[in-house]
Design a protein around this motif. Structure first.
Motif, PDB file in Angstrom:
ATOM      1  N   UNK A   1     -42.241  20.311  25.372  1.00  0.00           N
ATOM      2  CA  UNK A   1     -42.986  19.264  24.673  1.00  0.00           C
ATOM      3  C   UNK A   1     -42.168  18.550  23.606  1.00  0.00           C
ATOM      4  N   UNK A   2     -41.262  19.238  22.940  1.00  0.00           N
ATOM      5  CA  UNK A   2     -40.469  18.609  21.885  1.00  0.00           C
ATOM      6  C   UNK A   2     -39.006  18.427  22.257  1.00  0.00           C
ATOM      7  N   UNK A   3     -38.496  19.334  23.106  1.00  0.00           N
ATOM      8  CA  UNK A   3     -37.053  19.346  23.374  1.00  0.00           C
ATOM      9  C   UNK A   3     -36.667  18.809  24.742  1.00  0.00           C
ATOM     10  N   UNK A   4     -37.635  18.505  25.599  1.00  0.00           N
ATOM     11  CA  UNK A   4     -37.300  17.967  26.916  1.00  0.00           C
ATOM     12  C   UNK A   4     -36.713  19.030  27.829  1.00  0.00           C
ATOM     13  N   UNK A   5     -35.599  18.704  28.460  1.00  0.00           N
ATOM     14  CA  UNK A   5     -34.970  19.578  29.443  1.00  0.00           C
ATOM     15  C   UNK A   5     -33.990  20.529  28.759  1.00  0.00           C
ATOM     16  N   UNK A   6     -34.297  21.827  28.800  1.00  0.00           N
ATOM     17  CA  UNK A   6     -33.429  22.840  28.184  1.00  0.00           C
ATOM     18  C   UNK A   6     -32.913  23.848  29.206  1.00  0.00           C
ATOM     19  N   UNK A   7     -32.882  23.462  30.466  1.00  0.00           N
ATOM     20  CA  UNK A   7     -32.425  24.375  31.505  1.00  0.00           C
ATOM     21  C   UNK A   7     -30.969  24.787  31.327  1.00  0.00           C
ATOM     22  N   UNK A   8     -30.187  23.966  30.629  1.00  0.00           N
ATOM     23  CA  UNK A   8     -28.777  24.287  30.433  1.00  0.00           C
ATOM     24  C   UNK A   8     -28.588  25.563  29.606  1.00  0.00           C
ATOM     25  N   UNK A   9     -29.635  26.022  28.943  1.00  0.00           N
ATOM     26  CA  UNK A   9     -29.524  27.223  28.108  1.00  0.00           C
ATOM     27  C   UNK A   9     -29.585  28.511  28.931  1.00  0.00           C
ATOM     28  N   UNK A  10     -29.962  28.414  30.205  1.00  0.00           N
ATOM     29  CA  UNK A  10     -30.174  29.601  31.028  1.00  0.00           C
ATOM     30  C   UNK A  10     -29.210  29.630  32.204  1.00  0.00           C
ATOM     31  N   UNK A  11     -28.616  30.801  32.414  1.00  0.00           N
ATOM     32  CA  UNK A  11     -27.659  30.965  33.509  1.00  0.00           C
ATOM     33  C   UNK A  11     -28.297  31.473  34.790  1.00  0.00           C
ATOM     34  N   UNK A  12     -29.547  31.902  34.710  1.00  0.00           N
ATOM     35  CA  UNK A  12     -30.205  32.418  35.901  1.00  0.00           C
ATOM     36  C   UNK A  12     -31.687  32.636  35.684  1.00  0.00           C
ATOM     37  N   UNK A  13     -32.409  32.765  36.800  1.00  0.00           N
ATOM     38  CA  UNK A  13     -33.859  32.954  36.775  1.00  0.00           C
ATOM     39  C   UNK A  13     -34.236  33.998  37.819  1.00  0.00           C
ATOM     40  N   UNK A  14     -35.199  34.854  37.458  1.00  0.00           N
ATOM     41  CA  UNK A  14     -35.684  35.897  38.366  1.00  0.00           C
ATOM     42  C   UNK A  14     -37.207  35.896  38.364  1.00  0.00           C
ATOM     43  N   UNK A  15     -37.782  36.196  39.534  1.00  0.00           N
ATOM     44  CA  UNK A  15     -39.239  36.282  39.652  1.00  0.00           C
ATOM     45  C   UNK A  15     -39.602  37.500  40.481  1.00  0.00           C
TER      46      UNK A  15
END
Length: 253
Positions: free
Chosen positions: A163-177
């Protein structure tokens, strides 16, 4: 006194109750799915990714396929025909009412949220201490990743539309579910560490759920418990550091 995290090289973060409030997920994101569910299925049911999610929902419900589920349901139902869309919608509502963390459900939720995020109807919430801490950890050489019951696609939508920072995907090196296993199962953390290529003892998992913390500890990871407004109380015998802000985690030496 619980031992503070030491020699951490990777941080694995939960979302709901850890980076984001439970109320946002339950009061904004879940109702969005329920409000759009029937329309979304009517408009997109034949799409490949939607069909794949629905097939997984059928398998999660104990059926070989969506077609087999429909045939079985129509046989026992007083109705002449039960549509596959109706079956899926009914199952989604049942699973969500019971807060079930099923893989197929999470995949379909992510597809519905995608519509909302891309249309600007949804923006995601994170606590104000979260992004500054992650930026500091990243600058200090730590690898930061997400492990959530929500699908990987939904995680990326979430952190791509803050909501305030937009796209912050660059902060994460991976995702798990949950394709790596349930969050209350120790083997899930072993699988994540193997995929990550990092020793479990160098990974700090931050969560608000005691059973998840216990599973991660059993696997060999370090753990900190998130204490945020609206979170469930943690048992007094959970011997891990309790944090009310990511600023309380001193991970860089």
């Amino acid at each position: 006194m619980p031992t503070s995290p030491t020699n951490v090289t990777g941080v694995l973060l939960d979302i709901e109750g850890t980076t984001s409030s439970i109320s946002f997920v339950h009061d904004v994101m879940f109702p969005f799915v329920l409000d759009r569910l029937d329309t979304f299925l009517a408009e997109h049911f034949t799409r490949g990714d939607v069909q794949a999610a629905c097939e997984t929902i059928a398998q999660d419900a104990g059926h070989a396929s969506l077609a087999a589920w429909q045939a079985a349901q129509s046989t026992v139902s007083a109705q002449a025909t039960v549509s596959a869309q109706e079956l899926v919608a009914q199952e989604v509502r049942k699973l969500m009412a019971n807060d079930v963390k099923a893989t197929g459900l999470k995949a379909l939720q992510g597809l519905i949220w995608q519509v909302g995020f891309q249309a600007g109807e949804l923006t995601a919430h994170v606590y104000p201490d979260v992004l500054p801490a992650i930026e500091t950890w990243r600058a200090g050489g730590l690898d930061v990743r997400i492990y959530s019951s929500g699908s990987i696609a939904a995680q990326k939508l979430f952190f791509g539309h803050l909501e305030d920072a937009g796209n912050c995907l660059h902060l994460f090196s991976g995702h798990y579910d949950t394709t790596f296993g349930g969050k209350k199962e120790a083997d899930s953390y072993r699988r994540i560490a193997a995929d990550w290529g990092k020793p479990l003892e160098e990974i700090l998992f931050v969560t608000d759920i005691a059973e998840e913390a216990t599973a991660a500890i059993a696997a060999g990871a370090q753990v900190a418990a998130s204490v945020r407004p609206g979170n469930a109380s943690l048992p007094p015998d959970l011997n891990v550091p309790l944090i009310t802000s990511f600023a309380e985690l001193s991970l860089l030496t």
